[in-house]
Design an enzyme around this catalytic site. Structure first.
Site, PDB file in Angstrom:
ATOM      1  N   LYS A   1      -0.291   5.603  14.863  1.00 32.62           N
ATOM      2  CA  LYS A   1      -0.172   7.354  14.432  1.00 32.62           C
ATOM      3  C   LYS A   1      -1.029   7.991  15.501  1.00 32.62           C
ATOM      4  CE  LYS A   1       0.948   6.106   9.549  1.00 32.62           C
ATOM      5  NZ  LYS A   1       0.286   6.198   8.061  1.00 32.62           N
TER       6      LYS A   1
ATOM      7  N   GLN B   1      -4.413   7.323   4.104  1.00 32.82           N
ATOM      8  CA  GLN B   1      -3.829   5.995   4.280  1.00 32.82           C
ATOM      9  C   GLN B   1      -4.006   5.465   3.060  1.00 32.82           C
ATOM     10  OE1 GLN B   1      -2.386   5.381   6.946  1.00 32.82           O
ATOM     11  NE2 GLN B   1      -1.704   3.329   6.519  1.00 32.82           N
TER      12      GLN B   1
ATOM     13  N   ASP C   1       2.847  13.521   4.161  1.00 32.11           N
ATOM     14  CA  ASP C   1       3.345  12.047   3.580  1.00 32.11           C
ATOM     15  C   ASP C   1       4.296  12.568   2.514  1.00 32.11           C
ATOM     16  OD1 ASP C   1       2.613   9.832   4.738  1.00 32.11           O
ATOM     17  OD2 ASP C   1       0.745   9.705   4.017  1.00 32.11           O
TER      18      ASP C   1
HETATM   19  N1  GUN Z   1       0.534   2.840   4.243  1.00 28.35           N
HETATM   20  C1  GUN Z   1       1.636   2.389   4.532  1.00 28.35           C
HETATM   21  N2  GUN Z   1       2.604   3.030   4.910  1.00 28.35           N
HETATM   22  C2  GUN Z   1       1.907   4.333   4.375  1.00 28.35           C
HETATM   23  C3  GUN Z   1       2.528   5.646   4.780  1.00 28.35           C
HETATM   24  O1  GUN Z   1       3.534   6.016   5.139  1.00 28.35           O
HETATM   25  N3  GUN Z   1       1.706   6.820   4.404  1.00 28.35           N
HETATM   26  C4  GUN Z   1       0.368   6.205   3.946  1.00 28.35           C
HETATM   27  N4  GUN Z   1      -0.668   7.416   3.566  1.00 28.35           N
HETATM   28  N5  GUN Z   1      -0.339   5.315   3.882  1.00 28.35           N
HETATM   29  C5  GUN Z   1       0.716   4.056   3.872  1.00 28.35           C
END
Ligand code: GUN
Length: 318
Positions: A76, A120, A145
């Site tokens: 990311k 996360q 998100d």
């Molecule tokens: N963990 C795995 N996929 C994601 C996601 O799309 N967002 C977040 N915040 N954590 C994750």
């Protein structure tokens, strides 16, 4: 929706000459996400020159040090840097308390230079932390998100233009649209009901006017449900559980799974597969996403899109 040309690849028909079976067209999330990121980069460059040095800001908050989270976060951050988004990574130790995590979120909520905040998941803490409470502490205006109750509630009511859509379902929807298959009126089946993938995917398909069935661990006859799907989105978390023989001929198959299975032919001793048994599914599906290179890169691109969307709104209301 992406406006550029199709990112399709026909599967090689080797060994299938003379067969009447269909061979699926591969939908490349890798290619689609590349174009999307290029478009976002141009938009951010324009923002930066119009508002003298201004940059969209994204903060990724991590608790603990899980290897898989570290990998996702670095992907990311790399994508953000390439686009010109100022992305920061804050890692709290796994000894952080719920109160400390909440304090970090509050301070980001108040920071006007940060337009997107993601926590996360899963949280990797030795302390008891209520994940729902943590997610809902994120300001809905920065919830790129799309996981807070406010954004999830808006999506469930069909207010698609007034919320952040969760990144994986949004990416899946782009992949589905790209096939040219009409969603309205289609039979869509979603496998899995997680808050991050299955549940919002159900809502998104529903408000795009598909007739949606969501299957889960208590669903009685999964092959029967799958066989009805014109569009199938799988987020089950189980390696290769969906078999090609179950599919309706010509279905659109979107695989959100990322699973590691043993493979002695690889140096690492393992390889990544999806939740769909690709070899058999590609013999029956009309369109299919590969793993890797399908949904994964689109999820990252959609996080970037959501961050830019949030920034646009901040600039408008400033
Ligand atoms: N963990 C795995 N996929 C994601 C996601 O799309 N967002 C977040 N915040 N954590 C994750």
């Amino acid at each position: 929706m992406l406006s550029s040309g199709p990112h399709f690849m026909r599967l090689a028909a080797s060994g299938c000459l003379g067969s009447s079976r269909s061979i699926a067209t591969i939908i490349s999330g890798k290619e689609m996400s590349k174009l999307l990121r290029e478009r976002l980069k141009k938009e951010v460059q324009k923002m930066t020159s119009e508002f003298s040095g201004f940059k969209p800001g994204l903060l990724v908050l991590q608790v603990g040090d899980r290897d898989d989270s570290n990998l996702y976060i670095s992907t990311k951050l790399k994508a953000a840097a390439q686009i010109g988004i100022d992305a920061k990574h804050v890692r709290l130790p796994n000894t952080a308390t719920q109160h400390e995590v909440l304090q970090s979120i509050m301070s980001v909520n108040e920071n006007r230079s940060i337009h997107g905040l993601i926590v996360q998941l899963p949280l990797d803490s030795v302390n008891a932390i209520d994940t729902e409470l943590i997610i809902n502490a994120v300001s809905p205006e920065k919830d790129v998100d799309g996981l807070t109750c406010i954004n999830a509630g808006k999506l469930s009511r069909g207010e698609l233009n007034d919320c952040f859509l969760p990144c994986t379902p949004r990416g899946c929807m782009e992949l589905i649209r790209h096939t040219g298959v009409t969603v309205a009126g289609s039979s869509a089946v979603v496998i899995g009901r997680s808050k991050i993938v299955g549940a919002p995917m159900h809502d998104l398909l529903l408000w795009n006017h598909a007739t949606v069935t969501t299957c889960h661990s208590k669903t009685r006859d999964l092959p029967e449900q799958v066989s009805r799907a014109d569009i199938l989105v799988v987020g089950a978390g189980k390696a290769e559980m969906i078999r090609g023989e179950w599919l309706k001929e010509g279905a659109v198959v979107i695989d959100c799974g990322i699973n590691h299975i043993p493979d002695p032919t690889k140096e690492s001793g393992k390889r990544v597969v999806g939740d769909v048994h690709y070899a058999s599914a590609s013999q029956r599906a009309g369109f299919i996403t590969p793993v890797p290179g399908g949904v994964g890169p689109m999820t990252v691109a959609m996080l970037m899109e959501n961050t830019v969307q949030s920034t646009r709104r901040f600039l408008k209301h400033d």
